[in-house]
Design a protein around this motif. Structure first.
Motif, PDB file in Angstrom:
ATOM      1  N   PHE A  23       0.502 -36.515 -95.176  1.00 57.21           N
ATOM      2  CA  PHE A  23      -0.584 -35.746 -95.002  1.00 57.21           C
ATOM      3  C   PHE A  23      -0.888 -35.611 -96.524  1.00 57.21           C
ATOM      4  CE2 PHE A  23      -1.754 -31.150 -95.952  1.00 57.21           C
ATOM      5  CZ  PHE A  23      -2.862 -30.999 -95.417  1.00 57.21           C
ATOM      6  N   TYR A  24       0.113 -34.938 -97.331  1.00 57.53           N
ATOM      7  CA  TYR A  24      -0.136 -34.831 -98.645  1.00 57.53           C
ATOM      8  C   TYR A  24      -0.628 -36.296 -99.262  1.00 57.53           C
ATOM      9  CZ  TYR A  24       2.343 -30.658 -98.176  1.00 57.53           C
ATOM     10  OH  TYR A  24       2.636 -29.313 -97.880  1.00 57.53           O
ATOM     11  N   THR A  25      -0.317 -37.299 -99.125  1.00 61.05           N
ATOM     12  CA  THR A  25      -0.832 -38.508 -99.555  1.00 61.05           C
ATOM     13  C   THR A  25      -2.267 -38.681 -99.288  1.00 61.05           C
ATOM     14  OG1 THR A  25       1.092 -39.467 -99.538  1.00 61.05           O
ATOM     15  CG2 THR A  25      -0.598 -41.219 -99.778  1.00 61.05           C
ATOM     16  N   LYS A  26      -2.581 -38.409 -97.993  1.00 61.07           N
ATOM     17  CA  LYS A  26      -3.913 -38.409 -97.620  1.00 61.07           C
ATOM     18  C   LYS A  26      -4.829 -37.538 -98.330  1.00 61.07           C
ATOM     19  CE  LYS A  26      -4.472 -39.148 -93.149  1.00 61.07           C
ATOM     20  NZ  LYS A  26      -4.192 -38.571 -91.591  1.00 61.07           N
ATOM     21  N   VAL A  27      -4.400 -36.360 -98.505  1.00 58.79           N
ATOM     22  CA  VAL A  27      -5.283 -35.491 -99.381  1.00 58.79           C
ATOM     23  C   VAL A  27      -5.349 -35.707-100.776  1.00 58.79           C
ATOM     24  CG1 VAL A  27      -5.268 -32.802-100.291  1.00 58.79           C
ATOM     25  CG2 VAL A  27      -4.593 -33.540 -97.654  1.00 58.79           C
ATOM     26  N   ALA A  28      -4.139 -36.232-101.460  1.00 61.77           N
ATOM     27  CA  ALA A  28      -4.449 -36.805-102.745  1.00 61.77           C
ATOM     28  C   ALA A  28      -5.514 -37.777-102.784  1.00 61.77           C
ATOM     29  CB  ALA A  28      -3.011 -37.285-103.221  1.00 61.77           C
ATOM     30  N   THR A  34      -8.599 -34.745-110.550  1.00 58.01           N
ATOM     31  CA  THR A  34      -7.505 -35.547-110.879  1.00 58.01           C
ATOM     32  C   THR A  34      -6.141 -34.658-111.080  1.00 58.01           C
ATOM     33  OG1 THR A  34      -8.898 -36.605-112.440  1.00 58.01           O
ATOM     34  CG2 THR A  34      -6.374 -36.953-112.722  1.00 58.01           C
ATOM     35  N   PHE A  35      -6.154 -33.281-111.366  1.00 52.24           N
ATOM     36  CA  PHE A  35      -4.960 -32.693-111.431  1.00 52.24           C
ATOM     37  C   PHE A  35      -4.377 -32.390-110.179  1.00 52.24           C
ATOM     38  CE2 PHE A  35      -2.988 -28.277-111.377  1.00 52.24           C
ATOM     39  CZ  PHE A  35      -1.831 -28.738-112.200  1.00 52.24           C
ATOM     40  N   LEU A  36      -5.350 -32.079-109.318  1.00 55.14           N
ATOM     41  CA  LEU A  36      -5.059 -31.673-107.806  1.00 55.14           C
ATOM     42  C   LEU A  36      -4.657 -33.054-106.833  1.00 55.14           C
ATOM     43  CD1 LEU A  36      -7.802 -29.145-106.425  1.00 55.14           C
ATOM     44  CD2 LEU A  36      -5.391 -28.697-107.271  1.00 55.14           C
ATOM     45  N   THR A  37      -5.270 -34.130-107.407  1.00 59.08           N
ATOM     46  CA  THR A  37      -4.657 -35.361-106.842  1.00 59.08           C
ATOM     47  C   THR A  37      -3.345 -35.822-107.263  1.00 59.08           C
ATOM     48  OG1 THR A  37      -6.902 -36.550-106.992  1.00 59.08           O
ATOM     49  CG2 THR A  37      -5.021 -37.922-106.903  1.00 59.08           C
ATOM     50  N   GLU A  38      -2.858 -35.447-108.580  1.00 60.47           N
ATOM     51  CA  GLU A  38      -1.563 -35.444-108.912  1.00 60.47           C
ATOM     52  C   GLU A  38      -0.571 -34.432-108.465  1.00 60.47           C
ATOM     53  OE1 GLU A  38      -1.959 -35.499-113.230  1.00 60.47           O
ATOM     54  OE2 GLU A  38      -2.937 -37.194-113.298  1.00 60.47           O
ATOM     55  N   LEU A  39      -1.043 -33.130-108.087  1.00 62.94           N
ATOM     56  CA  LEU A  39      -0.392 -32.232-107.452  1.00 62.94           C
ATOM     57  C   LEU A  39      -0.097 -32.566-106.096  1.00 62.94           C
ATOM     58  CD1 LEU A  39       0.946 -29.230-107.815  1.00 62.94           C
ATOM     59  CD2 LEU A  39      -1.261 -28.559-106.918  1.00 62.94           C
ATOM     60  N   PHE A  40      -0.987 -33.162-105.220  1.00 68.06           N
ATOM     61  CA  PHE A  40      -0.597 -33.397-103.826  1.00 68.06           C
ATOM     62  C   PHE A  40       0.123 -34.707-103.979  1.00 68.06           C
ATOM     63  CE2 PHE A  40      -3.906 -30.374-102.584  1.00 68.06           C
ATOM     64  CZ  PHE A  40      -3.458 -30.313-101.376  1.00 68.06           C
ATOM     65  N   GLU A  41       0.178 -35.517-105.025  1.00 63.88           N
ATOM     66  CA  GLU A  41       1.062 -36.552-105.104  1.00 63.88           C
ATOM     67  C   GLU A  41       2.517 -36.207-105.367  1.00 63.88           C
ATOM     68  OE1 GLU A  41      -0.821 -39.069-108.087  1.00 63.88           O
ATOM     69  OE2 GLU A  41      -1.980 -40.193-106.651  1.00 63.88           O
ATOM     70  N   LYS A  42       2.604 -34.968-106.004  1.00 57.07           N
ATOM     71  CA  LYS A  42       3.846 -34.554-106.273  1.00 57.07           C
ATOM     72  C   LYS A  42       4.521 -33.936-105.155  1.00 57.07           C
ATOM     73  CE  LYS A  42       6.089 -30.559-108.835  1.00 57.07           C
ATOM     74  NZ  LYS A  42       5.906 -29.587-109.686  1.00 57.07           N
ATOM     75  N   PHE A  43       3.786 -33.247-104.357  1.00 58.91           N
ATOM     76  CA  PHE A  43       3.984 -32.751-102.978  1.00 58.91           C
ATOM     77  C   PHE A  43       4.669 -33.809-102.142  1.00 58.91           C
ATOM     78  CE2 PHE A  43       0.830 -29.032-103.166  1.00 58.91           C
ATOM     79  CZ  PHE A  43       1.544 -28.466-104.248  1.00 58.91           C
ATOM     80  N   ALA A  44       3.909 -35.160-102.001  1.00 61.46           N
ATOM     81  CA  ALA A  44       4.142 -35.947-101.188  1.00 61.46           C
ATOM     82  C   ALA A  44       5.695 -36.621-101.877  1.00 61.46           C
ATOM     83  CB  ALA A  44       3.205 -37.176-101.308  1.00 61.46           C
ATOM     84  N   ASP A  90      -9.785 -25.877-104.894  1.00 65.89           N
ATOM     85  CA  ASP A  90      -9.438 -25.561-106.050  1.00 65.89           C
ATOM     86  C   ASP A  90      -7.858 -25.418-105.912  1.00 65.89           C
ATOM     87  OD1 ASP A  90      -8.623 -23.316-104.437  1.00 65.89           O
ATOM     88  OD2 ASP A  90     -10.042 -21.914-105.684  1.00 65.89           O
ATOM     89  N   LEU A  91      -7.290 -25.204-107.177  1.00 67.32           N
ATOM     90  CA  LEU A  91      -5.856 -25.234-107.349  1.00 67.32           C
ATOM     91  C   LEU A  91      -5.082 -24.205-106.391  1.00 67.32           C
ATOM     92  CD1 LEU A  91      -3.024 -26.280-108.441  1.00 67.32           C
ATOM     93  CD2 LEU A  91      -3.450 -24.605-110.439  1.00 67.32           C
ATOM     94  N   LYS A  92      -5.766 -22.899-106.082  1.00 74.59           N
ATOM     95  CA  LYS A  92      -5.376 -21.910-105.188  1.00 74.59           C
ATOM     96  C   LYS A  92      -5.209 -22.385-103.821  1.00 74.59           C
ATOM     97  CE  LYS A  92      -6.518 -17.227-103.694  1.00 74.59           C
ATOM     98  NZ  LYS A  92      -7.334 -16.282-103.693  1.00 74.59           N
ATOM     99  N   SER A  93      -6.328 -23.075-103.408  1.00 76.20           N
ATOM    100  CA  SER A  93      -6.093 -23.495-102.012  1.00 76.20           C
ATOM    101  C   SER A  93      -5.395 -24.668-101.911  1.00 76.20           C
ATOM    102  CB  SER A  93      -7.666 -24.259-101.745  1.00 76.20           C
ATOM    103  OG  SER A  93      -8.473 -22.986-101.753  1.00 76.20           O
ATOM    104  N   ALA A  94      -5.345 -25.502-102.856  1.00 76.46           N
ATOM    105  CA  ALA A  94      -4.176 -26.807-102.851  1.00 76.46           C
ATOM    106  C   ALA A  94      -2.977 -26.064-102.533  1.00 76.46           C
ATOM    107  CB  ALA A  94      -4.353 -27.603-103.930  1.00 76.46           C
TER     108      ALA A  94
END
Length: 152
Positions: A23-28, A34-44, A90-94
């Motif tokens: 799920f996190y990879t798909k969202v990323a 870019t920051f949120l992409t990296e954040l979701f990759e971190k979650f993954a 946004d970051l809050k939603s992520a």
């Protein structure tokens, strides 16, 4: 509880971690920031670590009914609705999405424990809930920093 039932429970937990990672990879891949992409990759990557921990537990070839013990819980995720995934979030939603996902996983294991008659299996479910509570706590800590900057 027999060893086969124990292995099935841990295997199911591993599947949950894999699903969260996917799920996190798909969202990323979907979001633009870019920051949120990296954040979701971190979650993954975090979910991949959880998968690895549970796989190590599964491969022990014995039942271990006490592997997590985490009780801290801000209960922040219970105060918000699940944010919607969109390309421009946004970051809050992520962080809110990640926090709510951990809350749902924690609640799933808690309900399984509440409905379990086998004391050993109940302990395993409670330990898995504790693992998810730890993940939720970390996400809540980040969420509070982002969502409520006025406290700083």
């Amino acid at each position: 509880m027999d060893l086969e039932r124990y292995k099935q429970v841990i295997s199911d937990a591993i599947k949950g971690e894999i699903e969260a990672k996917e799920f996190y990879t798909k969202v990323a891949l979907r979001i633009k920031d870019t920051f949120l992409t990296e954040l979701f990759e971190k979650f993954a990557r975090e979910e991949a670590k959880h998968e690895k921990i549970l796989t190590a537990i599964l491969n022990k070839k014995k039942m271990d009914t006490s592997f997590f013990n985490f009780e801290k819980d801000f209960k922040v995720s219970e105060t918000i609705e699940m944010p919607e995934v969109n390309d421009d979030m946004d970051l809050k939603s992520a962080i809110g999405i990640a926090m709510k996902n951990e809350e749902l996983a924690m609640k799933k294991y808690t309900v399984l424990a509440d409905n379990c008659d086998d004391p050993q299996l109940k302990k395993v479910f409670l330990d898995l809930a504790s693992m998810e509570r730890d993940h939720k706590f970390k996400m809540e800590n980040s969420f509070v920093d982002v969502a409520y900057p006025e406290v700083w």
